[in-house]
Design a protein around this motif. Structure first.
Motif, PDB file in Angstrom:
ATOM      1  N   GLN A  78       2.215  14.679  82.720  1.00 38.67           N
ATOM      2  CA  GLN A  78       2.778  15.519  81.655  1.00 38.67           C
ATOM      3  C   GLN A  78       4.114  16.089  82.122  1.00 38.67           C
ATOM      4  O   GLN A  78       4.334  16.255  83.326  1.00 38.67           O
ATOM      5  CB  GLN A  78       1.807  16.643  81.303  1.00 38.67           C
ATOM      6  N   GLU A  83       6.964  23.612  77.160  1.00 35.80           N
ATOM      7  CA  GLU A  83       5.792  24.044  76.410  1.00 35.80           C
ATOM      8  C   GLU A  83       6.150  24.897  75.194  1.00 35.80           C
ATOM      9  O   GLU A  83       5.411  24.928  74.213  1.00 35.80           O
ATOM     10  CB  GLU A  83       4.835  24.836  77.309  1.00 35.80           C
ATOM     11  N   ASN A  84       7.284  25.594  75.241  1.00 33.63           N
ATOM     12  CA  ASN A  84       7.710  26.442  74.118  1.00 33.63           C
ATOM     13  C   ASN A  84       8.415  25.664  73.015  1.00 33.63           C
ATOM     14  O   ASN A  84       8.727  26.224  71.979  1.00 33.63           O
ATOM     15  CB  ASN A  84       8.621  27.567  74.611  1.00 33.63           C
ATOM     16  N   GLN A  85       8.683  24.401  73.235  1.00 32.99           N
ATOM     17  CA  GLN A  85       9.335  23.568  72.222  1.00 32.99           C
ATOM     18  C   GLN A  85       8.275  22.724  71.519  1.00 32.99           C
ATOM     19  O   GLN A  85       8.030  21.569  71.871  1.00 32.99           O
ATOM     20  CB  GLN A  85      10.404  22.673  72.852  1.00 32.99           C
ATOM     21  N   LEU A  86       7.634  23.322  70.543  1.00 34.06           N
ATOM     22  CA  LEU A  86       6.520  22.670  69.876  1.00 34.06           C
ATOM     23  C   LEU A  86       6.931  21.411  69.127  1.00 34.06           C
ATOM     24  O   LEU A  86       6.100  20.558  68.838  1.00 34.06           O
ATOM     25  CB  LEU A  86       5.829  23.658  68.941  1.00 34.06           C
ATOM     26  N   SER A 104       2.198  15.596  73.198  1.00 37.15           N
ATOM     27  CA  SER A 104       2.699  16.906  72.803  1.00 37.15           C
ATOM     28  C   SER A 104       3.017  17.679  74.080  1.00 37.15           C
ATOM     29  O   SER A 104       2.309  17.536  75.085  1.00 37.15           O
ATOM     30  CB  SER A 104       1.618  17.649  72.015  1.00 37.15           C
ATOM     31  N   PRO A 105       4.058  18.534  74.085  1.00 39.17           N
ATOM     32  CA  PRO A 105       4.359  19.301  75.301  1.00 39.17           C
ATOM     33  C   PRO A 105       3.278  20.323  75.649  1.00 39.17           C
ATOM     34  O   PRO A 105       3.251  20.826  76.760  1.00 39.17           O
ATOM     35  CB  PRO A 105       5.684  19.988  74.972  1.00 39.17           C
ATOM     36  N   THR A 106       2.375  20.609  74.719  1.00 41.26           N
ATOM     37  CA  THR A 106       1.301  21.564  74.995  1.00 41.26           C
ATOM     38  C   THR A 106      -0.041  20.882  75.230  1.00 41.26           C
ATOM     39  O   THR A 106      -1.039  21.548  75.463  1.00 41.26           O
ATOM     40  CB  THR A 106       1.149  22.556  73.824  1.00 41.26           C
ATOM     41  N   GLY A 107      -0.065  19.554  75.189  1.00 42.61           N
ATOM     42  CA  GLY A 107      -1.316  18.819  75.355  1.00 42.61           C
ATOM     43  C   GLY A 107      -1.680  18.598  76.815  1.00 42.61           C
ATOM     44  O   GLY A 107      -0.955  18.999  77.732  1.00 42.61           O
ATOM     45  N   TYR A 130      13.998  16.476  72.653  1.00 40.11           N
ATOM     46  CA  TYR A 130      13.933  17.926  72.774  1.00 40.11           C
ATOM     47  C   TYR A 130      15.219  18.536  72.231  1.00 40.11           C
ATOM     48  O   TYR A 130      16.178  17.835  71.935  1.00 40.11           O
ATOM     49  CB  TYR A 130      13.717  18.333  74.230  1.00 40.11           C
TER      50      TYR A 130
END
Length: 151
Positions: A78, A83-86, A104-107, A130
């Protein structure tokens, strides 16, 4: 960080409102080290009092390899720091350019499989779509690189 000005300008720098630092003798550049992933505010000011400039920067990173063998170490791949760029998108490709996975950056990241099958040890390529900080959602940039899967 590099700042430019007229021939008499000598700059010092700050990150996240921390202490002001510069190089001796001043080269009007400074390298911050051990900066955590994520968003940061960089400031530059002329030591002669001619003003302060600031900019938001994004620090991201990725593992150069991963070993998805379920030992609890490096089992997924990953990107860190976005993480803040949904709305960011991460795409993983094989050596022939076939899309294997969108992350996903949060996955949780990529586990080294495609359609339920284990992918072989090899190099894999990725892109990250991004935004630079402060840019509108339509102003995306792309970063490309590769990493290795080791079994």
């Amino acid at each position: 960080v590099t700042a430019t000005g007229d021939g008499a300008a000598v700059f010092e720098f700050s990150i996240d409102n921390g202490p002001w630092v510069n190089n001796e003798p001043s080269t009007n550049t400074y390298t911050f080290t051990n900066v955590p992933f994520g968003e940061h505010v960089i400031q530059a000011r002329d030591i002669n009092g001619c003003g302060v400039a600031s900019d938001m920067v994004l620090v991201m990173d990725y593992p150069l390899f991963f070993t998805p063998n379920n030992d609890g170490y490096n089992d997924t791949w990953q990107v860190f720091g976005i993480e803040n760029q949904l709305d960011a998108k991460i795409f993983i490709y094989d050596r022939y350019g076939k899309l294997l996975k969108q992350l996903s950056p949060t996955g949780p990241g990529w586990d080294g499989t495609y359609n339920g099958e284990l992918m072989p040890s090899s190099d894999y390529w990725f892109t990250i779509d991004y935004r630079e900080l402060g840019e509108s959602e339509g102003a995306q940039k792309q970063f490309k690189a590769h990493f290795s899967l080791k079994r």
